[in-house]
Design an enzyme around this catalytic site. Structure first.
Site, PDB file in Angstrom:
ATOM      1  N   PRO A 150      18.603   7.019  34.385  1.00 14.67           N
ATOM      2  CA  PRO A 150      19.103   7.930  36.243  1.00 14.67           C
ATOM      3  C   PRO A 150      19.023   7.011  37.461  1.00 14.67           C
ATOM      4  O   PRO A 150      18.971   7.054  38.135  1.00 14.67           O
ATOM      5  CB  PRO A 150      19.119   9.167  36.057  1.00 14.67           C
ATOM      6  CG  PRO A 150      17.581   9.752  35.510  1.00 14.67           C
ATOM      7  CD  PRO A 150      17.930   8.214  34.728  1.00 14.67           C
TER       8      PRO A 150
ATOM      9  N   TYR B 233      14.324   5.810  47.194  1.00 11.02           N
ATOM     10  CA  TYR B 233      13.490   5.467  45.629  1.00 11.02           C
ATOM     11  C   TYR B 233      12.284   4.632  45.875  1.00 11.02           C
ATOM     12  O   TYR B 233      11.975   3.718  46.924  1.00 11.02           O
ATOM     13  CB  TYR B 233      14.477   4.629  44.811  1.00 11.02           C
ATOM     14  CG  TYR B 233      15.951   4.960  44.477  1.00 11.02           C
ATOM     15  CD1 TYR B 233      16.525   5.043  45.459  1.00 11.02           C
ATOM     16  CD2 TYR B 233      16.622   5.313  43.111  1.00 11.02           C
ATOM     17  CE1 TYR B 233      18.033   5.394  45.059  1.00 11.02           C
ATOM     18  CE2 TYR B 233      17.457   5.429  42.523  1.00 11.02           C
ATOM     19  CZ  TYR B 233      18.471   5.565  43.428  1.00 11.02           C
ATOM     20  OH  TYR B 233      19.585   5.797  43.542  1.00 11.02           O
TER      21      TYR B 233
ATOM     22  N   LYS C  83      23.944   5.571  37.557  1.00 13.49           N
ATOM     23  CA  LYS C  83      25.098   4.845  37.004  1.00 13.49           C
ATOM     24  C   LYS C  83      26.161   6.040  35.672  1.00 13.49           C
ATOM     25  O   LYS C  83      26.911   5.689  35.563  1.00 13.49           O
ATOM     26  CB  LYS C  83      24.917   3.795  36.112  1.00 13.49           C
ATOM     27  CG  LYS C  83      24.928   2.974  36.908  1.00 13.49           C
ATOM     28  CD  LYS C  83      26.063   2.350  37.687  1.00 13.49           C
ATOM     29  CE  LYS C  83      25.257   1.491  39.176  1.00 13.49           C
ATOM     30  NZ  LYS C  83      26.174   2.023  40.263  1.00 13.49           N
TER      31      LYS C  83
ATOM     32  N   TYR D  56      25.049  -0.885  42.832  1.00 13.03           N
ATOM     33  CA  TYR D  56      24.779   0.501  43.049  1.00 13.03           C
ATOM     34  C   TYR D  56      25.920   0.850  43.013  1.00 13.03           C
ATOM     35  O   TYR D  56      26.396   2.218  42.914  1.00 13.03           O
ATOM     36  CB  TYR D  56      23.995   0.505  44.363  1.00 13.03           C
ATOM     37  CG  TYR D  56      23.113   1.934  44.329  1.00 13.03           C
ATOM     38  CD1 TYR D  56      21.779   1.990  43.417  1.00 13.03           C
ATOM     39  CD2 TYR D  56      23.524   2.694  45.370  1.00 13.03           C
ATOM     40  CE1 TYR D  56      21.624   3.578  43.827  1.00 13.03           C
ATOM     41  CE2 TYR D  56      23.630   4.296  45.538  1.00 13.03           C
ATOM     42  CZ  TYR D  56      22.693   4.734  45.103  1.00 13.03           C
ATOM     43  OH  TYR D  56      22.211   5.924  44.701  1.00 13.03           O
TER      44      TYR D  56
ATOM     45  N   HIS E   9      26.891   7.640  52.318  1.00 12.84           N
ATOM     46  CA  HIS E   9      25.970   7.088  52.683  1.00 12.84           C
ATOM     47  C   HIS E   9      26.390   5.324  52.633  1.00 12.84           C
ATOM     48  O   HIS E   9      26.779   4.866  51.737  1.00 12.84           O
ATOM     49  CB  HIS E   9      25.777   7.263  51.420  1.00 12.84           C
ATOM     50  CG  HIS E   9      24.634   8.975  51.874  1.00 12.84           C
ATOM     51  ND1 HIS E   9      22.870   9.306  51.881  1.00 12.84           N
ATOM     52  CD2 HIS E   9      24.450  10.094  52.555  1.00 12.84           C
ATOM     53  CE1 HIS E   9      22.343  10.188  51.410  1.00 12.84           C
ATOM     54  NE2 HIS E   9      23.991  10.787  52.436  1.00 12.84           N
TER      55      HIS E   9
END
Ligand code: RFL
Ligand code: PHB
Length: 388
Positions: A291, A199, A295, A383, A72
């Site tokens: 979460p 998200y 990580k 990220y 991704h």
């Protein structure tokens, strides 16, 4: 029985450490409280940092990940129905791999079996002895019989509720934040709603659209910390998810019967230091992140990379420098991931008791990411994973 390193726990931290040590020619025995099937039945993380992918490939366990994992190049952030793409590839030239923790664990178990390395499943009453001496040992009970393994070092990779950190509980300093909510997760045999992860921050609570394969999806909604899964029918879950994600996603969401449904509490936690004599803590045994930043699994990987490098130096180069530096090196990276996971959690969740000021700050955080390339780059660096 004798070995060089006893590893407690056959989660990703313990199994990867076993694989890295095997590749360095260091012997290790893994002791796991549950059965292999039980370990594989736990549905957890889904996103691998670019460094985790590199480590798994270098360790010789990346073949299936490269074939079946989904690379991704970005994520979607949504706030109050508005959607904004964070394009990692354009911003920092990196990507992440979507590949479930279950699959990583299975690949590591297969490699361990192929190498003929010893894993004892259903080992009960695992107990650590003499961690401050030169020759510690670990005892356990299997099928009613007590066994002992003498070793040079013990790696406590036994998760948040394991025995390793408990053994040194008078000597650890802990730092903790417990959030007043959890994540309700559902796994479903339907294609993902969106090409990338979404998200979503919403006044009713956070929601996440994730995926496992072109035909299997993983979704989460923020729920009360006190909720019971039994209170969440599939219909209630899908209704709630649809309300929280952007309308263009809600319209094309494919729902179906859940094949797994569970609630995870949200917590930030760090234990310092990560070494006590000849005991090293790694992964969830030493730290927990909410979460939201994906990580947890990735931190377990960076810990065991530092630890296996240190142990290799000890056995091959006869130097203690690497194991002496382990705790400080690992903690430096852990705290940055703690900060990032906390910040993502703050930005996207509905906090009980939050007032309009808090809500405006969350929106400003989202607008900052939309308007500033530098801010979006900083998110992307965290990220996709900070360098080891
Ligand atoms: P694990 O995976 O918990 O593995 C520890 C292993 O040790 C065993 N064990 C013992 N063995 C012998 N003797 C004892 N006394 C023992 N006590 C425990 C356990 O049975 C287990 O097999 O820790 P590890 O290897 O450090 O790996 C860490 C990751 O698993 C973890 O960080 C992530 O899965 C966290 N996490 C998530 N991370 C994400 O990035 N995204 C997610 O969606 C996500 N969901 C989750 C999660 C963690 C959860 N837990 C721990 C409650 C959902 C849940 C429910
Ligand atoms: C998942 O797919 O389970 C997942 C993905 C991203 C997260 C957390 C969980 O931040």
């Amino acid at each position: 029985m004798n070995t060089q390193v006893v590893i407690i726990g056959a989660g990703p931290a313990g199994l990867l450490l076993g694989q890295l040590l095997h590749n360095h020619g260091v012997d290790a025995v893994v002791l796991e409280r549950k059965s292999a099937d039980y370990v594989l039945g736990r549905i957890r993380a889904g996103v691998l940092e670019h460094g985790t992918r590199t480590v798994l490939n270098a360790a010789g366990v990346g073949t299936r990940m490269e074939a079946e994992g989904l690379a991704h190049e970005g994520i979607e952030l949504a706030f109050d129905g508005q959607i904004h793409r964070i394009d990692f590839e354009d911003l920092i030239g990196r990507e992440v791999m979507v590949y479930g923790q279950t699959e990583v664990t299975r690949d590591l178990m297969d490699a361990r079996e192929a190498a003929g390395a010893v894993t004892v499943y259903e080992a009960e009453e695992v107990t650590l002895h003499d961690i401050d001496g030169d020759r510690p040992h670990v005892s356990y009970v299997k099928d009613g019989v007590t066994h002992e393994i003498a070793c040079d070092f013990i790696a406590g990779c036994d998760g948040f509720h394991g025995v390793s950190r408990r053994t040194v509980q008078d000597r650890v300093q802990t730092f903790e934040r417990v959030y007043p909510f959890g994540w309700l997760g559902v796994l479903v045999e339907k294609p993902p709603v969106w090409p990338e992860l979404i998200y979503a921050g919403h006044p009713r609570g956070f929601a996440l659209c994730s995926q496992r394969s072109p035909t299997r999806s993983r979704y989460y909604v923020q729920c009360d910390g006190t909720d019971d899964v039994a209170e969440w029918s599939d219909d209630r879950f899908w209704d709630e998810l649809r309300r929280r994600i952007p309308p263009e996603a809600a319209e094309v969401l494919q729902t179906g019967p859940s094949i797994e449904k569970s609630i995870a509490p949200l917590r930030s936690f760090v234990a310092e230091p990560m070494r006590f004599g000849r005991l090293f803590l790694a992964g969830d045994a030493a730290h927990i992140v909410p979460p939201t930043g994906a990580k947890g699994l990735n931190l377990a990987v960076s810990d065991v990379v530092y630890l296996s490098d240190g142990l290799k130096e000890y056995y091959v180069e006869r130097s203690s420098a690497g194991i002496d530096a382990y705790s400080a090196r690992a903690l430096q990276r852990v705290w940055k991931a703690e900060r990032f996971s906390w910040a993502m959690t703050q930005m996207l969740h509905a906090f009980p008791g939050a007032d309009p000021f808090d809500r405006r700050i969350q929106r400003a955080e989202f607008e900052t990411l939309r308007g500033s390339r530098a801010a979006a780059q900083a998110l992307s660096e965290n990220y996709t994973g900070l360098d080891f």
